[in-house]
Design a protein around this motif. Structure first.
Motif: not given
Length: 123
Positions: A27-38, A58-60
């Motif tokens: 979830q945390t990687s997904a949250e950052l990815r979504d924030a950057l995409k937005a 981590d690596s992800s």
């Protein structure tokens, strides 16, 4: 429990994401990815990730940083990192990613680096 808090603020025309917690698989990687995409979708092109309060990467999480960097750069923007904790600095050195990212000791320095680039481009 792994969690990530992302607070976005604007400083001198630069969007600063204050990150606190873990950037890891799930979830945390997904949250950052979504924030950057937005931000990219909103046309934001000057981004600083303040990593002072990142506990774990981590690596992800590294993959998310690289993907975010690539996405921002592809749209003509710049993404810079500030306040990396010692463990993250070591990880960046081991993976050689310190040669990819612009890394600054402080968020103010990272924000100021955009101003210099805008001054040169504007003349």
């Amino acid at each position: 429990m792994s969690d990530l808090s992302i607070t976005t603020r604007e400083v001198g025309g630069v969007d600063v994401l204050d990150l606190s917690g873990d950037i890891a698989l799930g979830q945390t990687s997904a949250e950052l990815r979504d924030a950057l995409k937005a931000l990219v979708a909103e046309g934001k092109r000057r981004i600083v990730l303040n990593m002072a309060d990142v506990r774990r990467l981590d690596s992800s999480g590294l993959g998310t940083l690289v993907a975010g960097f690539t996405s921002v750069e592809r749209d003509g923007g710049k993404m810079k990192l500030s306040n990396l904790p010692e463990r993250v600095i070591e990880l960046m050195a081991i993976t050689k990613l310190h040669t990819v990212f612009d890394v600054f000791d402080s968020t103010d320095d990272a924000v100021s680096s955009f101003e210099g680039a805008a001054d040169v481009a504007g003349r």
